[in-house]
Design a protein around this motif. Structure first.
Motif, short mmCIF file in Angstrom:
data_model
loop_
_atom_site.label_atom_id
_atom_site.label_comp_id
_atom_site.label_asym_id
_atom_site.label_seq_id
_atom_site.Cartn_x
_atom_site.Cartn_y
_atom_site.Cartn_z
N CYS A 25 -70.62 -1.41 18.22
CA CYS A 25 -69.83 -2.56 17.80
C CYS A 25 -70.75 -3.54 17.09
N LYS A 26 -70.16 -4.50 16.43
CA LYS A 26 -70.93 -5.55 15.79
C LYS A 26 -70.81 -6.82 16.61
N VAL A 27 -71.95 -7.44 16.89
CA VAL A 27 -71.99 -8.72 17.58
C VAL A 27 -72.65 -9.69 16.61
N SER A 28 -71.87 -10.62 16.11
CA SER A 28 -72.30 -11.50 15.02
C SER A 28 -72.68 -10.61 13.84
N ASP A 29 -73.92 -10.65 13.41
CA ASP A 29 -74.36 -9.83 12.29
C ASP A 29 -75.18 -8.62 12.73
N THR A 30 -75.16 -8.32 14.01
CA THR A 30 -75.99 -7.25 14.54
C THR A 30 -75.13 -6.08 15.00
N SER A 31 -75.46 -4.88 14.53
CA SER A 31 -74.80 -3.67 15.02
C SER A 31 -75.50 -3.23 16.29
N VAL A 32 -74.71 -2.94 17.30
CA VAL A 32 -75.24 -2.55 18.60
C VAL A 32 -74.61 -1.21 18.97
N LYS A 33 -75.43 -0.29 19.50
CA LYS A 33 -74.88 1.00 19.92
C LYS A 33 -75.46 1.39 21.27
N GLY A 34 -74.71 2.22 21.96
CA GLY A 34 -75.14 2.74 23.25
C GLY A 34 -74.50 4.09 23.48
N ILE A 35 -75.09 4.85 24.37
CA ILE A 35 -74.56 6.18 24.69
C ILE A 35 -74.46 6.30 26.21
N PRO A 36 -73.29 5.96 26.77
CA PRO A 36 -73.14 6.12 28.22
C PRO A 36 -73.03 7.60 28.58
N ASP A 37 -73.34 7.91 29.80
CA ASP A 37 -73.24 9.31 30.25
C ASP A 37 -71.81 9.81 30.23
N LEU A 38 -70.88 8.98 30.67
CA LEU A 38 -69.50 9.41 30.78
C LEU A 38 -68.58 8.20 30.79
N VAL A 39 -67.44 8.32 30.12
CA VAL A 39 -66.38 7.30 30.20
C VAL A 39 -65.11 8.03 30.63
N ALA A 40 -64.48 7.54 31.67
CA ALA A 40 -63.25 8.14 32.18
C ALA A 40 -62.08 7.23 31.83
N PHE A 41 -61.00 7.84 31.32
CA PHE A 41 -59.80 7.11 30.94
C PHE A 41 -58.63 7.56 31.80
N TRP A 42 -57.82 6.60 32.20
CA TRP A 42 -56.58 6.87 32.93
C TRP A 42 -55.42 6.28 32.16
N GLN A 64 -77.10 -5.78 30.89
CA GLN A 64 -76.93 -5.94 29.45
C GLN A 64 -76.51 -4.62 28.80
N GLN A 65 -77.09 -3.54 29.26
CA GLN A 65 -76.74 -2.23 28.73
C GLN A 65 -75.26 -1.93 29.00
N LEU A 66 -74.80 -2.17 30.21
CA LEU A 66 -73.40 -1.94 30.54
C LEU A 66 -72.47 -2.88 29.78
N LEU A 67 -72.93 -4.10 29.53
CA LEU A 67 -72.14 -5.05 28.76
C LEU A 67 -71.95 -4.55 27.33
N VAL A 68 -72.99 -3.99 26.73
CA VAL A 68 -72.87 -3.42 25.38
C VAL A 68 -71.87 -2.28 25.39
N TYR A 69 -71.93 -1.42 26.39
CA TYR A 69 -70.97 -0.32 26.48
C TYR A 69 -69.54 -0.87 26.57
N ALA A 70 -69.35 -1.86 27.40
CA ALA A 70 -68.02 -2.44 27.58
C ALA A 70 -67.51 -3.10 26.30
N LEU A 71 -68.39 -3.83 25.62
CA LEU A 71 -67.99 -4.45 24.35
C LEU A 71 -67.58 -3.40 23.33
N ALA A 72 -68.37 -2.37 23.19
CA ALA A 72 -68.08 -1.32 22.22
C ALA A 72 -66.80 -0.57 22.59
N LEU A 73 -66.60 -0.32 23.86
CA LEU A 73 -65.41 0.39 24.31
C LEU A 73 -64.15 -0.44 24.06
N ASN A 74 -64.30 -1.74 24.13
CA ASN A 74 -63.18 -2.65 23.93
C ASN A 74 -62.76 -2.76 22.46
#
Length: 75
Positions: A25-42, A64-74
């Protein structure tokens, strides 16, 4: 924490599992990426991000790492 049987039951109840995929995702002018092990959807509740840590003696916070994942997932 969950034991193995509870974790397996939780994962089996998911509608969809997404493993090792790049989330970005982009936060202000910065692109941020992460690779979580697994995301489960219901179908009836929010997704859950699983990111296992194997360093037993690690003292770093991974909030902070989990926050980036959550932001990107959102996005």
């Amino acid at each position: 924490f969950m034991n193995d049987a509870d974790l397996l039951a939780e994962l089996r109840s998911a509608a969809y599992l997404l493993d090792q995929r790049v989330l970005w995702c982009k936060v202000s002018d910065t692109s941020v990426k992460g690779i979580p092990d697994l995301v489960a959807f219901w179908n009836d509740r929010p997704p859950v991000i699983y990111d296992w840590k194997v360093n037993f003696y690690g003292s770093l916070s991974h909030e902070q790492q989990l926050l980036v994942y959550a932001l990107a997932l959102n996005k």
